[in-house]
Design an enzyme around this catalytic site. Structure first.
Site, PDB file in Angstrom:
ATOM      1  N   ASN A  67      -1.009   1.083   3.005  1.00  0.00           N
ATOM      2  CA  ASN A  67      -0.950  -0.635   2.143  1.00  0.00           C
ATOM      3  C   ASN A  67      -2.094  -0.970   0.409  1.00  0.00           C
ATOM      4  O   ASN A  67      -1.547   0.510   0.002  1.00  0.00           O
ATOM      5  CB  ASN A  67      -0.995  -1.449   2.929  1.00  0.00           C
ATOM      6  CG  ASN A  67       0.301  -2.740   3.356  1.00  0.00           C
ATOM      7  OD1 ASN A  67       1.098  -3.147   1.767  1.00  0.00           O
ATOM      8  ND2 ASN A  67       0.745  -3.260   4.216  1.00  0.00           N
ATOM      9  N   ARG A  68      -1.409  -2.021   0.511  1.00  0.00           N
ATOM     10  CA  ARG A  68      -1.409  -2.608  -0.414  1.00  0.00           C
ATOM     11  C   ARG A  68      -2.677  -3.193  -1.372  1.00  0.00           C
ATOM     12  O   ARG A  68      -3.431  -3.792  -0.464  1.00  0.00           O
ATOM     13  CB  ARG A  68      -0.372  -3.362  -1.711  1.00  0.00           C
ATOM     14  CG  ARG A  68       1.065  -3.337  -1.514  1.00  0.00           C
ATOM     15  CD  ARG A  68       2.049  -3.561  -2.093  1.00  0.00           C
ATOM     16  NE  ARG A  68       3.017  -3.128  -2.490  1.00  0.00           N
ATOM     17  CZ  ARG A  68       3.988  -1.975  -1.435  1.00  0.00           C
ATOM     18  NH1 ARG A  68       3.580  -2.796   0.112  1.00  0.00           N
ATOM     19  NH2 ARG A  68       5.424  -2.291  -1.379  1.00  0.00           N
ATOM     20  N   HIS A  93      -0.887   2.836  -0.921  1.00  0.00           N
ATOM     21  CA  HIS A  93      -1.043   3.916  -0.644  1.00  0.00           C
ATOM     22  C   HIS A  93      -1.867   4.786  -0.666  1.00  0.00           C
ATOM     23  O   HIS A  93      -2.032   6.160  -0.781  1.00  0.00           O
ATOM     24  CB  HIS A  93       0.258   4.070   0.416  1.00  0.00           C
ATOM     25  CG  HIS A  93       1.091   3.905   1.337  1.00  0.00           C
ATOM     26  ND1 HIS A  93       0.451   2.609   1.828  1.00  0.00           N
ATOM     27  CD2 HIS A  93       2.087   3.893   1.316  1.00  0.00           C
ATOM     28  CE1 HIS A  93       1.802   2.372   2.912  1.00  0.00           C
ATOM     29  NE2 HIS A  93       2.644   3.038   2.161  1.00  0.00           N
ATOM     30  N   HIS A 163       2.515   6.929   8.784  1.00  0.00           N
ATOM     31  CA  HIS A 163       3.785   6.711   8.362  1.00  0.00           C
ATOM     32  C   HIS A 163       4.621   7.114   8.438  1.00  0.00           C
ATOM     33  O   HIS A 163       5.380   7.399   7.828  1.00  0.00           O
ATOM     34  CB  HIS A 163       3.946   6.614   7.131  1.00  0.00           C
ATOM     35  CG  HIS A 163       3.878   5.711   6.015  1.00  0.00           C
ATOM     36  ND1 HIS A 163       5.282   5.776   6.243  1.00  0.00           N
ATOM     37  CD2 HIS A 163       4.091   5.034   5.038  1.00  0.00           C
ATOM     38  CE1 HIS A 163       5.707   4.467   5.765  1.00  0.00           C
ATOM     39  NE2 HIS A 163       5.009   4.006   5.272  1.00  0.00           N
ATOM     40  N   TYR A 165       8.410   7.600  10.503  1.00  0.00           N
ATOM     41  CA  TYR A 165       9.325   6.572  10.675  1.00  0.00           C
ATOM     42  C   TYR A 165      10.031   7.446  11.723  1.00  0.00           C
ATOM     43  O   TYR A 165      10.811   8.297  11.909  1.00  0.00           O
ATOM     44  CB  TYR A 165      10.526   6.701   9.168  1.00  0.00           C
ATOM     45  CG  TYR A 165       9.984   6.473   8.464  1.00  0.00           C
ATOM     46  CD1 TYR A 165       9.634   6.346   7.567  1.00  0.00           C
ATOM     47  CD2 TYR A 165      10.385   5.655   7.396  1.00  0.00           C
ATOM     48  CE1 TYR A 165       8.729   6.452   6.322  1.00  0.00           C
ATOM     49  CE2 TYR A 165      10.502   4.414   6.035  1.00  0.00           C
ATOM     50  CZ  TYR A 165       8.688   5.254   5.583  1.00  0.00           C
ATOM     51  OH  TYR A 165       8.942   5.148   4.654  1.00  0.00           O
ATOM     52  N   ASP A 219       9.284  -5.805   5.683  1.00  0.00           N
ATOM     53  CA  ASP A 219       8.039  -5.441   5.474  1.00  0.00           C
ATOM     54  C   ASP A 219       7.437  -5.692   5.692  1.00  0.00           C
ATOM     55  O   ASP A 219       6.503  -6.536   4.144  1.00  0.00           O
ATOM     56  CB  ASP A 219       8.964  -4.586   3.772  1.00  0.00           C
ATOM     57  CG  ASP A 219       7.440  -3.513   3.015  1.00  0.00           C
ATOM     58  OD1 ASP A 219       6.954  -3.000   3.970  1.00  0.00           O
ATOM     59  OD2 ASP A 219       7.774  -2.758   1.624  1.00  0.00           O
ATOM     60  N   GLN A 249       2.330  -2.569  10.821  1.00  0.00           N
ATOM     61  CA  GLN A 249       2.888  -2.617   9.410  1.00  0.00           C
ATOM     62  C   GLN A 249       4.597  -2.826  10.071  1.00  0.00           C
ATOM     63  O   GLN A 249       4.713  -0.826  10.245  1.00  0.00           O
ATOM     64  CB  GLN A 249       2.720  -1.878   8.285  1.00  0.00           C
ATOM     65  CG  GLN A 249       4.399  -2.481   6.596  1.00  0.00           C
ATOM     66  CD  GLN A 249       3.646  -3.355   6.225  1.00  0.00           C
ATOM     67  OE1 GLN A 249       2.596  -3.917   6.603  1.00  0.00           O
ATOM     68  NE2 GLN A 249       4.432  -3.766   5.289  1.00  0.00           N
ATOM     69  N   GLU A 269       3.818   1.305  10.982  1.00  0.00           N
ATOM     70  CA  GLU A 269       2.084   2.196  10.455  1.00  0.00           C
ATOM     71  C   GLU A 269       0.512   0.831  11.109  1.00  0.00           C
ATOM     72  O   GLU A 269       0.817  -0.140  10.578  1.00  0.00           O
ATOM     73  CB  GLU A 269       2.158   1.390   9.190  1.00  0.00           C
ATOM     74  CG  GLU A 269       3.135   2.239   8.410  1.00  0.00           C
ATOM     75  CD  GLU A 269       3.939   1.987   7.229  1.00  0.00           C
ATOM     76  OE1 GLU A 269       3.056   1.348   6.559  1.00  0.00           O
ATOM     77  OE2 GLU A 269       4.744   1.508   6.901  1.00  0.00           O
TER      78      GLU A 269
HETATM   79  C1  BGC Z   1       5.490  -0.408   2.452  1.00  0.00           C
HETATM   80  C2  BGC Z   1       6.338  -0.121   1.784  1.00  0.00           C
HETATM   81  C3  BGC Z   1       6.815   0.918   0.909  1.00  0.00           C
HETATM   82  C4  BGC Z   1       6.352   1.974   1.997  1.00  0.00           C
HETATM   83  C5  BGC Z   1       6.889   3.575   1.240  1.00  0.00           C
HETATM   84  C6  BGC Z   1       5.108   0.814   3.070  1.00  0.00           C
HETATM   85  O1  BGC Z   1       4.381   1.077   4.224  1.00  0.00           O
HETATM   86  O2  BGC Z   1       4.910  -1.259   3.600  1.00  0.00           O
HETATM   87  O3  BGC Z   1       6.684  -1.536   1.164  1.00  0.00           O
HETATM   88  O4  BGC Z   1       7.887   0.892   0.059  1.00  0.00           O
HETATM   89  O5  BGC Z   1       5.801   1.959   3.084  1.00  0.00           O
HETATM   90  O6  BGC Z   1       6.917   4.356   1.311  1.00  0.00           O
END
Ligand code: BGC
Length: 306
Positions: A67-68, A93, A163, A165, A219, A249, A269
């Site tokens: 994350n950020r 990330h 991560h 999906y 998100d 997440q 996540e």
């Molecule tokens: C984030 C998204 C981001 C994505 C990248 C996620 O974990 O929360 O904002 O665009 O990852 O693929």
């Protein structure tokens, strides 16, 4: 049984059991495929180049900090560490060319588990300390268990995630999938999705206390109340995620590049709160030298009526 083959510059390993088979590339210790009773449940690319081109972290191990991190900097013991930004002025990330792009070293543990290790050098994308990271994938019956470990020779911060999906039905309509969350609060996102610091009650659109279609764009980091993080159902398959990470997440994949379509899968996540290094009141991501980081996540599959 574990098989192994070349995958571009990487190696691709597959653990196959009667219920579940998982393929993991040494590029990013990335889950490229997760099949339950023969049905694919996650999004991936069919070549290593796909992973190198893609920007969506499909199935990857993300680190050092998932994350950020706002302003791409944090302070630890009075020292400010500037990081390499890769999303405007923020870091996402782990920064550019991070854990998801590295070639990890693989080791087979018997016939049902794989352990991947990576040495992240001191100063990697700005993070202090030489960090030894390990990720173990184990298949038992219809359960995939991931264990994250880490050790650093200097005090640092560490908060990896996986991560994947999910597209349980294979129809690629994640907004129609049904979701339950074991969460009571959501981390309020501010500009650039950096947390404001407030935790809001998971009400209204954020209330997943009863299983229901995802329906709209998310998100968001949800604050977990216990180890049962979520249940996802789609196309007759259910996936229950258990974890000891404090947050989940939920990202509906608004931005996915070809060959994938927006909203084709749902990223779930297990993680720490976003921007944790800058929020002393969030669960701590500090990893002290000599300490061992250990967190786990279990993805349990079953048939479902929906
Ligand atoms: C984030 C998204 C981001 C994505 C990248 C996620 O974990 O929360 O904002 O665009 O990852 O693929």
């Amino acid at each position: 049984m574990i098989t192994e083959k070349a995958f571009g510059e990487a190696r691709l390993f597959t653990i196959s059991g009667p219920e579940l088979s998982v393929s993991v590339s040494s590029r990013g210790a990335t889950v490229t495929s997760l099949r339950y009773r023969g049905r694919e449940t996650v999004l991936g690319y069919d070549s290593d180049e796909g992973y190198l081109r893609g920007g969506a972290y499909l199935g990857a191990t993300v680190g050092r900090v998932g994350n950020r991190i706002g302003g791409a900097a944090f302070e630890l013991k009075g020292v400010r560490y500037p990081l390499v930004p890769n999303e405007g002025e923020n870091q996402l990330h782990g920064g550019p060319d991070s854990f998801d792009r590295r070639l990890w070293t693989a080791e087979k543990l018997g016939e049902e588990a794989l352990r991947f290790t990576l040495v992240s050098p001191d100063g990697d994308n700005g993070f202090p300390g030489t960090l030894r990271a390990a990720v173990t994938y184990r298949v038992s019956g219809a359960v995939l268990r991931i264990e994250f470990e880490g050790e650093s020779d200097r005090d640092t911060v560490y908060a990896p995630t996986n991560h994947m999906y999910f597209d349980l039905s294979g129809r690629g309509r994640s907004l129609d999938a049904r979701l339950w969350l074991g969460a009571d609060r959501v981390v309020e996102p501010g500009p650039g999705l950096i947390p404001t610091g407030r935790l809001l009650p998971a009400e209204g659109d954020f209330d997943f206390g009863h299983i229901r279609p995802v329906a709209r764009d998310y998100d968001h980091a949800f604050v977990l109340t216990g180890e049962h993080a979520c249940r996802l159902e789609d196309g007759g398959v259910a996936m229950d995620l258990f974890t000891d990470f404090p947050a989940l997440q939920v990202y509906t994949a608004k931005f996915l590049d070809p060959p994938h379509r927006p909203y084709q899968g749902l990223a779930l996540e297990p993680e720490f709160f976003p921007d944790s290094p800058n929020h002393p009141d969030f669960p701590s991501v500090t990893l002290r030298s000599g300490e061992r980081f250990f967190r786990w996540a279990e993805y349990r599959f079953s048939e479902s009526e929906q």
